[in-house]
Design an enzyme around this catalytic site. Structure first.
Site, PDB file in Angstrom:
ATOM      1  N   ASN A  94       7.557   1.703  13.567  1.00 37.41           N
ATOM      2  CA  ASN A  94       6.529   0.681  13.300  1.00 37.41           C
ATOM      3  C   ASN A  94       7.024  -0.753  13.544  1.00 37.41           C
ATOM      4  O   ASN A  94       6.646  -1.688  12.854  1.00 37.41           O
ATOM      5  CB  ASN A  94       5.959   0.866  11.892  1.00 37.41           C
ATOM      6  CG  ASN A  94       7.021   0.783  10.817  1.00 37.41           C
ATOM      7  OD1 ASN A  94       8.185   0.536  11.117  1.00 37.41           O
ATOM      8  ND2 ASN A  94       6.630   0.962   9.572  1.00 37.41           N
ATOM      9  N   HIS A 141      10.701  -4.453  10.256  1.00 40.17           N
ATOM     10  CA  HIS A 141      10.833  -4.489   8.796  1.00 40.17           C
ATOM     11  C   HIS A 141      10.684  -5.942   8.391  1.00 40.17           C
ATOM     12  O   HIS A 141      11.240  -6.838   9.045  1.00 40.17           O
ATOM     13  CB  HIS A 141      12.217  -3.994   8.349  1.00 40.17           C
ATOM     14  CG  HIS A 141      12.516  -4.407   6.937  1.00 40.17           C
ATOM     15  ND1 HIS A 141      12.081  -3.678   5.857  1.00 40.17           N
ATOM     16  CD2 HIS A 141      13.146  -5.506   6.428  1.00 40.17           C
ATOM     17  CE1 HIS A 141      12.444  -4.301   4.740  1.00 40.17           C
ATOM     18  NE2 HIS A 141      13.083  -5.410   5.062  1.00 40.17           N
TER      19      HIS A 141
HETATM   20  P1  ADP Z   1       7.329  -1.192   4.720  1.00 41.31           P
HETATM   21  O1  ADP Z   1       8.262  -1.123   5.902  1.00 41.31           O
HETATM   22  O2  ADP Z   1       5.889  -1.346   5.146  1.00 41.31           O
HETATM   23  O3  ADP Z   1       7.770  -2.225   3.699  1.00 41.31           O
HETATM   24  P2  ADP Z   1       8.399   0.997   3.035  1.00 41.31           P
HETATM   25  O4  ADP Z   1       9.419   0.082   2.431  1.00 41.31           O
HETATM   26  O5  ADP Z   1       7.575   1.842   2.113  1.00 41.31           O
HETATM   27  O6  ADP Z   1       7.356   0.232   3.991  1.00 41.31           O
HETATM   28  O7  ADP Z   1       9.121   2.018   4.035  1.00 41.31           O
HETATM   29  C1  ADP Z   1      10.196   1.598   4.814  1.00 41.31           C
HETATM   30  C2  ADP Z   1      10.113   2.275   6.168  1.00 41.31           C
HETATM   31  O8  ADP Z   1      10.268   3.688   6.019  1.00 41.31           O
HETATM   32  C3  ADP Z   1       8.757   2.100   6.867  1.00 41.31           C
HETATM   33  O9  ADP Z   1       8.662   0.894   7.573  1.00 41.31           O
HETATM   34  C4  ADP Z   1       8.737   3.295   7.787  1.00 41.31           C
HETATM   35  O10 ADP Z   1       9.532   3.041   8.934  1.00 41.31           O
HETATM   36  C5  ADP Z   1       9.425   4.371   6.941  1.00 41.31           C
HETATM   37  N1  ADP Z   1       8.448   5.170   6.196  1.00 41.31           N
HETATM   38  C6  ADP Z   1       7.903   4.862   4.997  1.00 41.31           C
HETATM   39  N2  ADP Z   1       7.053   5.845   4.592  1.00 41.31           N
HETATM   40  C7  ADP Z   1       7.081   6.795   5.578  1.00 41.31           C
HETATM   41  C8  ADP Z   1       6.442   8.056   5.767  1.00 41.31           C
HETATM   42  N3  ADP Z   1       5.599   8.553   4.843  1.00 41.31           N
HETATM   43  N4  ADP Z   1       6.693   8.747   6.895  1.00 41.31           N
HETATM   44  C9  ADP Z   1       7.577   8.255   7.812  1.00 41.31           C
HETATM   45  N5  ADP Z   1       8.212   7.068   7.698  1.00 41.31           N
HETATM   46  C10 ADP Z   1       7.980   6.348   6.604  1.00 41.31           C
END
Ligand code: ADP
Length: 153
Positions: free
Chosen positions: A112, A115
């Site tokens: 995605n 970060h």
């Molecule tokens: P964010 O990056 O939006 O702050 P999180 O801290 O919850 O989200 O998660 C860190 C990273 O872990 C996400 O950016 C993503 O790359 C990965 N991730 C989180 N949840 C999932 C999931 N359910 N399946 C696959 N990858 C995930």
């Protein structure tokens, strides 16, 4: 002024979209005060994603974050943490709104593109994780009077 951490993940580096993403932050008016290329180790990945190490999908995160170098940036601006978080969009790129970085640049929950720190406190911790004092640059921004009103600074 607030500071926040951006990681242009390996998927962004390999896809060659880091310039486009950095350009969006520059156009917004955020100031780059530190920037470097960095390759995640297993240890650093576990530290950075300590809130997820017990999740079944953690091995996918580890593999993805170690697949190629990342680009790390510190951006500075008024309310920078919240502004950057809004620009980032929802975690799952397929659900992120168009106009956000993830909404415009990716189709994946994991791959995605960026970060971004999710709170002022975490931004401080995360910046200290990757940058030391000598990594930061101070320079004048003569256009700042046109970026902010005097009562916003
Ligand atoms: P964010 O990056 O939006 O702050 P999180 O801290 O919850 O989200 O998660 C860190 C990273 O872990 C996400 O950016 C993503 O790359 C990965 N991730 C989180 N949840 C999932 C999931 N359910 N399946 C696959 N990858 C995930």
């Amino acid at each position: 002024m607030e500071r926040t951490l951006i990681i242009l993940k390996p998927c962004s580096v390999v896809r060659g979209i880091t310039g486009g993403i950095i350009s969006r932050f520059e156009k917004k008016g955020l100031k780059i005060v530190a920037l470097k290329m960095y390759r995640f180790t297993k240890e650093k990945c576990a530290e950075h994603y300590s809130h997820l190490v017990d999740k079944p999908f953690y091995p996918i995160i580890e593999k993805s974050m170690m697949a190629a170098p990342s680009i790390l940036m510190c951006l500075e601006g008024v309310d920078a943490v919240e502004v950057v978080r809004q620009m980032t969009g929802s975690t799952n790129g397929r659900k992120a709104l168009p106009g956000t970085l993830r909404g415009d640049y990716c189709m994946s929950h994991q791959e995605n593109v960026v970060h971004t720190s999710d709170s002022v406190e975490n931004a401080r911790i995360e910046l200290d994780r990757f940058f030391s004092e000598e990594d930061y640059f101070e320079y004048d921004t003569p256009l700042s009077d046109f970026l902010y009103a005097s009562d916003e600074l």
